[in-house]
Motif scaffolding. Structure first.
Motif, PDB file in Angstrom:
ATOM      1  N   ILE A  59       0.852  -1.192   0.000  1.00 26.99           N
ATOM      2  CA  ILE A  59       0.000   0.000   0.000  1.00 26.99           C
ATOM      3  C   ILE A  59       0.887   1.241   0.000  1.00 26.99           C
ATOM      4  N   PRO A  60       0.718   2.122  -0.987  1.00 30.66           N
ATOM      5  CA  PRO A  60       1.493   3.370  -0.976  1.00 30.66           C
ATOM      6  C   PRO A  60       1.212   4.176   0.296  1.00 30.66           C
ATOM      7  N   THR A  61       2.239   4.772   0.849  1.00 29.42           N
ATOM      8  CA  THR A  61       2.109   5.545   2.088  1.00 29.42           C
ATOM      9  C   THR A  61       1.055   6.636   1.949  1.00 29.42           C
ATOM     10  N   VAL A  62       0.993   7.248   0.787  1.00 28.05           N
ATOM     11  CA  VAL A  62       0.022   8.325   0.588  1.00 28.05           C
ATOM     12  C   VAL A  62      -1.405   7.812   0.795  1.00 28.05           C
ATOM     13  N   ASN A  63      -1.677   6.559   0.428  1.00 25.97           N
ATOM     14  CA  ASN A  63      -3.019   6.005   0.633  1.00 25.97           C
ATOM     15  C   ASN A  63      -3.342   5.879   2.115  1.00 25.97           C
ATOM     16  N   LEU A  64      -2.354   5.510   2.924  1.00 21.15           N
ATOM     17  CA  LEU A  64      -2.574   5.416   4.373  1.00 21.15           C
ATOM     18  C   LEU A  64      -2.827   6.801   4.966  1.00 21.15           C
ATOM     19  N   VAL A  65      -2.084   7.778   4.494  1.00 27.14           N
ATOM     20  CA  VAL A  65      -2.258   9.147   4.995  1.00 27.14           C
ATOM     21  C   VAL A  65      -3.640   9.678   4.618  1.00 27.14           C
ATOM     22  N   ILE A  66      -4.052   9.446   3.372  1.00 25.23           N
ATOM     23  CA  ILE A  66      -5.379   9.889   2.929  1.00 25.23           C
ATOM     24  C   ILE A  66      -6.468   9.179   3.728  1.00 25.23           C
ATOM     25  N   SER A  67      -6.294   7.886   3.973  1.00 29.81           N
ATOM     26  CA  SER A  67      -7.273   7.134   4.761  1.00 29.81           C
ATOM     27  C   SER A  67      -7.381   7.697   6.166  1.00 29.81           C
ATOM     28  N   GLU A  68      -6.248   8.023   6.766  1.00 35.26           N
ATOM     29  CA  GLU A  68      -6.247   8.624   8.106  1.00 35.26           C
ATOM     30  C   GLU A  68      -6.980   9.963   8.081  1.00 35.26           C
TER      31      GLU A  68
END
Length: 100
Positions: A59-68
């Protein structure tokens, strides 16, 4: 995913946390906004943690940040209690979408 000083595996989230960093680099603790601990108890737990680690690497880090950001916005705007477990599912869902 990081390894703490005591050898525990952790998932950490924070803005700019991985920017310009590579595997094995030391993370600035001041940049960490949230920490999730992976805990093992049984061999089943170990397999689950291995699968989770593999999933997180994909999972790209940006996806985790956006999800958060989405979860925080929902909590704030709707005043609802949302379990943090949704973060990985939400980030992975975005990765699995394909445009045809």
């Amino acid at each position: 995913m990081v390894t703490s000083d005591d050898g525990s595996e952790l998932i950490v989230i924070g803005r700019g946390l991985c920017f310009g960093r590579h595997a094995g680099d030391i993370i600035d603790e001041a940049s960490v906004e949230k920490t999730y601990a992976l805990q093992e108890g049984t061999s089943q737990d170990s397999r689950t943690i291995d699968r989770l680690a593999h999933l997180l690497e994909s999972i790209p880090t940006v996806n985790l940040v956006i999800s958060e950001d989405i979860v925080q916005m929902l909590r704030r705007e709707l005043n609802v209690d949302i379990n943090d477990k949704i973060l990985i599912a939400l980030a992975d869902h975005h990765c699995s979408r394909r445009s045809y």
